[in-house]
Design a protein around this motif. Structure first.
Motif, mmCIF file in Angstrom:
data_model
loop_
_atom_site.group_PDB
_atom_site.id
_atom_site.type_symbol
_atom_site.label_atom_id
_atom_site.label_comp_id
_atom_site.label_asym_id
_atom_site.label_seq_id
_atom_site.Cartn_x
_atom_site.Cartn_y
_atom_site.Cartn_z
ATOM 1 N N MET A 1 0.829 -1.208 0.000
ATOM 2 C CA MET A 1 0.000 0.000 0.000
ATOM 3 C C MET A 1 0.862 1.256 0.000
ATOM 4 O O MET A 1 0.596 2.209 -0.728
ATOM 5 C CB MET A 1 -0.922 -0.008 1.222
ATOM 6 C CG MET A 1 -2.026 -1.033 1.163
ATOM 7 S SD MET A 1 -3.096 -0.984 2.643
ATOM 8 C CE MET A 1 -4.007 0.530 2.345
ATOM 9 N N LYS A 2 1.922 1.249 0.826
ATOM 10 C CA LYS A 2 2.781 2.430 0.898
ATOM 11 C C LYS A 2 3.551 2.625 -0.405
ATOM 12 O O LYS A 2 3.694 3.763 -0.884
ATOM 13 C CB LYS A 2 3.759 2.296 2.067
ATOM 14 C CG LYS A 2 4.641 3.541 2.238
ATOM 15 C CD LYS A 2 5.478 3.482 3.503
ATOM 16 C CE LYS A 2 6.322 4.748 3.644
ATOM 17 N NZ LYS A 2 7.148 4.751 4.873
ATOM 18 N N LEU A 3 4.048 1.535 -0.983
ATOM 19 C CA LEU A 3 4.787 1.623 -2.245
ATOM 20 C C LEU A 3 3.918 2.245 -3.337
ATOM 21 O O LEU A 3 4.349 3.153 -4.053
ATOM 22 C CB LEU A 3 5.263 0.237 -2.667
ATOM 23 C CG LEU A 3 6.099 0.183 -3.946
ATOM 24 C CD1 LEU A 3 7.528 0.636 -3.668
ATOM 25 C CD2 LEU A 3 6.115 -1.232 -4.520
ATOM 26 N N GLU A 4 2.688 1.762 -3.444
ATOM 27 C CA GLU A 4 1.789 2.269 -4.488
ATOM 28 C C GLU A 4 1.440 3.736 -4.242
ATOM 29 O O GLU A 4 1.361 4.524 -5.186
ATOM 30 C CB GLU A 4 0.528 1.406 -4.537
ATOM 31 C CG GLU A 4 0.795 -0.012 -5.055
ATOM 32 C CD GLU A 4 -0.423 -0.911 -4.960
ATOM 33 O OE1 GLU A 4 -1.396 -0.525 -4.259
ATOM 34 O OE2 GLU A 4 -0.396 -1.999 -5.559
ATOM 35 N N ALA A 5 1.259 4.111 -2.974
ATOM 36 C CA ALA A 5 0.941 5.512 -2.649
ATOM 37 C C ALA A 5 2.115 6.421 -2.982
ATOM 38 O O ALA A 5 1.931 7.510 -3.551
ATOM 39 C CB ALA A 5 0.582 5.636 -1.168
#
Length: 282
Positions: A112-116
């Motif tokens: 989730m953090k990578l995509e954000a």
């Protein structure tokens, strides 16, 4: 300028964060938090953002549950306006330092953090198809805040490609991290077949076996028969073992104990019994 304020809000007015990757477990740590809040109250405000007619909880899901358990009418909340990507990054970061995070929790949180972060940074340059943030790869930037390498971050994210039953086995400690990463490259049908075989044969793949499965899957040669042959072969260091299903032991240990923690406690008890028996024989 970021708009924020602290307010006392009813716990029921705070909706959980969408696709929150962390589990709120009813374990010993939760019992301790309940007693702490009962004695001292909630010392640190929860973090939320306005959403629709209410508020979406970004950080503080465990404290919200405790407040509901204790029947608290309101809880202190720092309300801050933030974008979806800002909320994701804050939600992930506020929980990554917790102890005893499951592999699946890390996997989905990192993803989730990578995509954000990739959305925040924009599209990658044509001369470098791998997403960059400044001069560092996105995964490396995440690693700088967690103490893990970018490669390790990427390997955790691979676990999100496992079918749920296999991922649960990783969380339970029945499949080690490195073999699990390689198994994530199998098709979902192959993974489903493997999970069925693991249950029937009471065996899990080693790293070398997982690597062979991955290669044969790439070559479209990983048939159910081949899977069976690989999984049931005798491993070079294989010795006679006593197997006890994890589910049979759960009632004797705290809910948050991993398979490895249960094994250590069992060995301590056996060692203590052995020593006591030795003293009694004198």
């Amino acid at each position: 300028m970021v708009k924020e304020f602290i307010s006392q809000l009813p716990p029921d007015k705070l909706s959980p964060f969408v696709k929150h990757p962390y589990q709120v477990r009813e374990d010993a740590a939760m019992d301790e938090l309940v007693e702490s809040v009962r004695t001292y109250g909630i010392l640190s405000p929860l973090l939320a953002r306005p959403k629709g007619d209410g508020y979406e909880l970004v950080s503080g899901h465990r404290r919200r549950l405790v407040a509901q358990k204790l029947g608290l009418p309101t809880v202190p909340v720092l309300v801050r306006e933030m974008s979806d990507d800002e909320a994701v990054i804050l939600m992930v970061d506020s929980n990554l330092q917790r102890e005893n995070l499951l592999p699946s929790e890390k996997a989905f949180a990192y993803k989730m953090k990578l995509e954000a972060m990739k959305r925040q940074a924009g599209r990658p340059r044509k001369d470098n198809p791998r997403q960059l943030v400044g001069n560092n790869e996105t995964a490396d930037v995440i690693g700088e805040t967690t103490g893990e390498s970018g490669r390790t971050i990427q390997r955790y994210i691979r676990l999100t490609n496992l079918v749920p039953p296999l991922l649960q086995m990783v969380d339970d400690g029945r499949i080690a991290f490195s073999p699990a990463v390689e198994l994530s490259y199998l098709t979902r049908d192959e993974q489903a077949e493997l999970w069925d075989l693991i249950g029937r044969e009471d065996a899990t793949p080693s790293l070398s076996q997982a690597l062979r499965m991955k290669q044969l899957s790439r070559e479209a040669k990983l048939t159910p028969e081949v899977l069976y042959a690989i999984l049931t072969e005798e491993k070079p260091n294989q010795k006679e073992q006593i197997r006890i299903k994890t589910e049979s032991l759960r009632k004797y240990f705290p809910r948050n104990y991993s398979a490895q923690q249960m094994e250590r406690e069992i060995m301590k008890l056996l060692e203590a019994r052995y020593r006591a028996k030795g003293r009694g024989a004198r």
